[in-house]
Scaffold this motif. Structure first.
Motif, PDB file in Angstrom:
ATOM      1  N   LEU A 173     -23.428   6.639  76.611  1.00  0.00           N
ATOM      2  CA  LEU A 173     -22.085   6.208  76.233  1.00  0.00           C
ATOM      3  C   LEU A 173     -21.782   6.399  74.749  1.00  0.00           C
ATOM      4  N   CYS A 174     -22.796   6.333  73.906  1.00  0.00           N
ATOM      5  CA  CYS A 174     -22.570   6.423  72.461  1.00  0.00           C
ATOM      6  C   CYS A 174     -23.855   6.842  71.769  1.00  0.00           C
ATOM      7  N   THR A 175     -23.714   7.420  70.581  1.00  0.00           N
ATOM      8  CA  THR A 175     -24.873   7.828  69.791  1.00  0.00           C
ATOM      9  C   THR A 175     -24.633   7.506  68.318  1.00  0.00           C
ATOM     10  N   ALA A 176     -25.721   7.428  67.570  1.00  0.00           N
ATOM     11  CA  ALA A 176     -25.640   7.269  66.109  1.00  0.00           C
ATOM     12  C   ALA A 176     -26.870   7.920  65.495  1.00  0.00           C
ATOM     13  N   TRP A 177     -26.631   8.951  64.662  1.00  0.00           N
ATOM     14  CA  TRP A 177     -27.762   9.589  63.969  1.00  0.00           C
ATOM     15  C   TRP A 177     -28.211   8.701  62.813  1.00  0.00           C
ATOM     16  N   MET A 178     -29.524   8.747  62.510  1.00  0.00           N
ATOM     17  CA  MET A 178     -30.049   7.985  61.375  1.00  0.00           C
ATOM     18  C   MET A 178     -31.341   8.625  60.888  1.00  0.00           C
ATOM     19  N   ASP A 179     -31.697   8.346  59.637  1.00  0.00           N
ATOM     20  CA  ASP A 179     -32.917   8.932  59.081  1.00  0.00           C
ATOM     21  C   ASP A 179     -34.037   7.911  58.924  1.00  0.00           C
ATOM     22  N   PHE A 180     -33.796   6.659  59.347  1.00  0.00           N
ATOM     23  CA  PHE A 180     -34.803   5.611  59.138  1.00  0.00           C
ATOM     24  C   PHE A 180     -35.975   5.818  60.094  1.00  0.00           C
ATOM     25  N   ASN A 181     -37.165   5.897  59.504  1.00  0.00           N
ATOM     26  CA  ASN A 181     -38.396   6.096  60.276  1.00  0.00           C
ATOM     27  C   ASN A 181     -39.102   4.757  60.429  1.00  0.00           C
ATOM     28  N   ARG A 182     -39.057   4.221  61.624  1.00  0.00           N
ATOM     29  CA  ARG A 182     -39.615   2.882  61.854  1.00  0.00           C
ATOM     30  C   ARG A 182     -41.116   2.834  61.553  1.00  0.00           C
ATOM     31  N   LYS A 183     -41.814   3.941  61.795  1.00  0.00           N
ATOM     32  CA  LYS A 183     -43.266   3.952  61.598  1.00  0.00           C
ATOM     33  C   LYS A 183     -43.634   4.154  60.140  1.00  0.00           C
ATOM     34  N   ASN A 184     -42.690   4.672  59.360  1.00  0.00           N
ATOM     35  CA  ASN A 184     -42.922   4.845  57.920  1.00  0.00           C
ATOM     36  C   ASN A 184     -41.565   4.816  57.225  1.00  0.00           C
ATOM     37  N   GLY A 185     -41.136   3.632  56.817  1.00  0.00           N
ATOM     38  CA  GLY A 185     -39.800   3.441  56.277  1.00  0.00           C
ATOM     39  C   GLY A 185     -39.515   4.233  55.021  1.00  0.00           C
ATOM     40  N   ASP A 186     -40.566   4.601  54.259  1.00  0.00           N
ATOM     41  CA  ASP A 186     -40.366   5.356  53.021  1.00  0.00           C
ATOM     42  C   ASP A 186     -40.147   6.843  53.283  1.00  0.00           C
ATOM     43  N   GLU A 187     -40.539   7.292  54.444  1.00  0.00           N
ATOM     44  CA  GLU A 187     -40.418   8.718  54.783  1.00  0.00           C
ATOM     45  C   GLU A 187     -39.225   8.910  55.717  1.00  0.00           C
ATOM     46  N   LYS A 188     -38.242   9.667  55.268  1.00  0.00           N
ATOM     47  CA  LYS A 188     -37.056   9.887  56.089  1.00  0.00           C
ATOM     48  C   LYS A 188     -37.376  10.801  57.264  1.00  0.00           C
ATOM     49  N   GLY A 189     -36.655  10.579  58.359  1.00  0.00           N
ATOM     50  CA  GLY A 189     -36.881  11.375  59.558  1.00  0.00           C
ATOM     51  C   GLY A 189     -35.577  11.876  60.139  1.00  0.00           C
ATOM     52  N   ASN A 190     -35.615  12.223  61.413  1.00  0.00           N
ATOM     53  CA  ASN A 190     -34.473  12.806  62.122  1.00  0.00           C
ATOM     54  C   ASN A 190     -34.395  12.127  63.485  1.00  0.00           C
ATOM     55  N   PHE A 191     -33.646  11.024  63.554  1.00  0.00           N
ATOM     56  CA  PHE A 191     -33.623  10.185  64.755  1.00  0.00           C
ATOM     57  C   PHE A 191     -32.199   9.986  65.256  1.00  0.00           C
ATOM     58  N   ILE A 192     -32.097   9.648  66.520  1.00  0.00           N
ATOM     59  CA  ILE A 192     -30.789   9.304  67.067  1.00  0.00           C
ATOM     60  C   ILE A 192     -30.927   8.099  67.979  1.00  0.00           C
ATOM     61  N   ALA A 193     -29.997   7.161  67.819  1.00  0.00           N
ATOM     62  CA  ALA A 193     -29.932   5.992  68.706  1.00  0.00           C
ATOM     63  C   ALA A 193     -28.918   6.288  69.796  1.00  0.00           C
ATOM     64  N   VAL A 194     -29.236   5.863  71.023  1.00  0.00           N
ATOM     65  CA  VAL A 194     -28.384   6.143  72.175  1.00  0.00           C
ATOM     66  C   VAL A 194     -28.115   4.847  72.923  1.00  0.00           C
ATOM     67  N   GLY A 195     -26.834   4.571  73.175  1.00  0.00           N
ATOM     68  CA  GLY A 195     -26.452   3.459  74.030  1.00  0.00           C
ATOM     69  C   GLY A 195     -26.080   3.996  75.405  1.00  0.00           C
ATOM     70  N   THR A 196     -26.527   3.328  76.453  1.00  0.00           N
ATOM     71  CA  THR A 196     -26.297   3.799  77.813  1.00  0.00           C
ATOM     72  C   THR A 196     -25.706   2.688  78.674  1.00  0.00           C
ATOM     73  N   MET A 197     -25.585   2.972  79.959  1.00  0.00           N
ATOM     74  CA  MET A 197     -25.112   1.964  80.903  1.00  0.00           C
ATOM     75  C   MET A 197     -26.083   0.793  81.011  1.00  0.00           C
ATOM     76  N   ASP A 198     -27.342   1.022  80.629  1.00  0.00           N
ATOM     77  CA  ASP A 198     -28.321  -0.059  80.594  1.00  0.00           C
ATOM     78  C   ASP A 198     -28.146  -0.884  79.320  1.00  0.00           C
ATOM     79  N   PRO A 199     -28.572  -2.151  79.329  1.00  0.00           N
ATOM     80  CA  PRO A 199     -28.439  -2.998  78.136  1.00  0.00           C
ATOM     81  C   PRO A 199     -29.557  -2.775  77.130  1.00  0.00           C
TER      82      PRO A 199
END
Length: 486
Positions: free
Chosen positions: A199-225
């Motif tokens: 249903l929706c997306t948001a690109w972000m560079d935050f690397n959860r496993k290493n916050g100081d190192e930027k990455g290439n991630f996308i968050a996705v919202g779906t029909m599931d909660p």
């Protein structure tokens, strides 16, 4: 169907993507359990959440899980239906001809016919030595070309679209090439399977496993909660980088599902990443709430309950101020410095479809509505909750629902809108007196999403119900070139 589009900033993607390791048997079994749990509660839209219910351990109850349903769900998650998988196995068995495995076509020759069977004076005469020929050189060239096809140059323009086709849900990562004639060329680089209808997306560079190192991630919202976060630099990945919210591990059969503490309990409709406070992601949901997630911990830090209906869209006005638009026909601006206790609201004409903040004016934001209207507001008119400010303009943009709005990142007052009337339109909103500059029937069916590219600001990506993606070079329109091309 394409429901959401996000551009990836130039240079953010790895030059050579990482190829995912095949999952271990333990990971497959864990995925099957997770999928079974995700479906155990039935339709999430009919569910009731329990804010105080924490994340509990899974009970060892074999009757709770249907292994056949698990296997089918796992196959679906890997991009294959159960019937297709069975067909592949049947075809493979037929090709091996296992029924005739013990039947020999020729009699076994017990004795050799001579030394020539064991020794050859010239390797050319030995049938068991593989000879490399020109065709093999061509194969090597093909391998090199496949590697070159995977390379993403720092100058490449990359976008991600949320795609659904024949019940297969995925993220398509594409490369857009700008041609000399102005018409962009595009091809799909790789595809990421996701669990449910996006249903929706948001690109972000935050690397959860290493916050100081930027990455290439996308968050996705779906029909599931649940919110899925995927690492776009990994090819053939079948497991998300992280999951936010979702069902608790322990479920009681026959009862309504229980969710992780502070999880959404219905579909995730909107996402907005905070580019300054990089570990914060905002989400909105059909459960009438807005939630702020701490990406460091993967947990919800703040829950806002200012709306009385589905919250369709969220956007950051500044690092501390969050806007949200709802089917309750209100837009609310929450000050997150006190966790949203201070807020102001604006009334709109119809259900909110989307909202965007003006990148060129810190006080302005626009809202697109279910009745085809677009309304603009000034945050300085927010005097009180009971007496909201009036719109600075109201525009009849589309004959049906106005699905989305996007601001050109480099040119003030230049916006694009799209609607379920199949049209994409370009507007000049100077002096709060909007005028249509150009319009296009992009042949996409109902158009659900449009977004300008930050790195090539006149490129507009559009997606709709037919599942096709259109990249419109808006500068090729004479009226756009005349007004905004200088």
């Amino acid at each position: 169907m394409i429901t959401a589009i996000s551009w990836v900033p130039k240079g953010a993607a790895r030059t050579v993507p990482i190829e995912a390791e095949p999952p271990t048997q333990e990971e497959i079994e864990e995925a099957k359990k997770s999928i079974a749990l995700g479906r155990a509660g039935g339709d999430a839209d009919d569910a009731e959440g329990d804010e105080d219910d924490g994340d509990m351990e899974l009970e060892d109850d074999e009757d709770e899980v249907d292994e056949v349903a698990q296997a089918r769900a796992a196959a679906k998650a890997l991009g294959k239906s159960g019937s297709a998988a069975v067909g592949d196995i049947s075809d493979g068995m037929a090709e091996l001809n296992m029924d005739a495995y013990d039947e020999e076509e020729d009699e076994l020759e017990v004795f050799s016919t001579g030394l020539g069977d064991l020794y050859y004076k010239d390797n050319k005469d030995d049938p068991y030595i593989i000879k490399k020929n020109d065709d093999d050189d061509e194969d090597d060239d093909d391998d090199d070309s496949e590697i070159e096809d995977m390379i993403i140059k720092p100058t490449d323009i990359v976008l991600v679209c949320a795609h659904n086709e024949d019940e297969f849900n995925s993220l398509q990562v594409s490369i857009v090439e700008e041609q000399e004639d102005g018409d962009p060329n595009m091809f799909v680089h790789h595809e990421v399977p996701i669990s449910d209808f996006p249903l929706c997306t948001a690109w972000m560079d935050f690397n959860r496993k290493n916050g100081d190192e930027k990455g290439n991630f996308i968050a996705v919202g779906t029909m599931d909660p649940i919110i899925e976060i995927w690492n776009l630099d990994i090819v053939d990945e079948v497991e998300p980088h992280a999951l936010l919210g979702g069902l608790a591990k322990k479920q009681v059969r026959g009862k309504k599902p229980k969710y992780k503490r502070r999880s959404h309990t219905k579909s995730v409709l909107g996402l907005a990443w905070n580019e300054v406070v990089r570990n914060v992601l905002a989400s909105s949901s059909a459960d009438e709430t807005v939630r702020l997630w701490d990406l460091n911990t993967g947990k919800c830090a703040v829950t806002l309950q200012h709306h009385d209906d589905k919250v369709q869209s969220v956007a950051w006005r500044s690092p501390e101020v969050l806007l949200s638009g709802s089917f309750d026909r209100f837009v609310i601006m929450s000050d997150m410095r006190d966790n949203g206790q201070t807020y102001h609201k604006w009334s709109v004409e119809a259900d909110v479809e989307s909202l965007v903040c003006d990148p060129h004016n810190e006080h302005s934001f626009l809202v697109s509505l279910d009745n085809g209207m677009v309304q603009a507001f000034d945050t300085r008119t927010a005097s009180s909750n009971s007496n909201p400010g009036q719109p600075t303009f109201t525009l009849h943009a589309h004959n049906k629902a106005a699905s989305a709005i996007s601001f050109c990142p480099s040119k003030p007052n230049f916006i694009a809108t799209c609607g379920t009337d199949k049209m994409v339109k370009l507007w000049d909103i100077s002096n709060n007196q909007p005028s249509c500059v150009a319009s296009l029937n992009a042949k996409l069916g109902a158009v659900f999403t449009v977004t300008f590219c930050n790195d090539s600001p006149f490129l507009l990506a559009c997606g709709g119900s037919k599942g096709k993606l259109k990249i419109w070079n808006t500068l090729s329109e004479p009226a756009v070139a005349s007004k905004f091309g200088k």
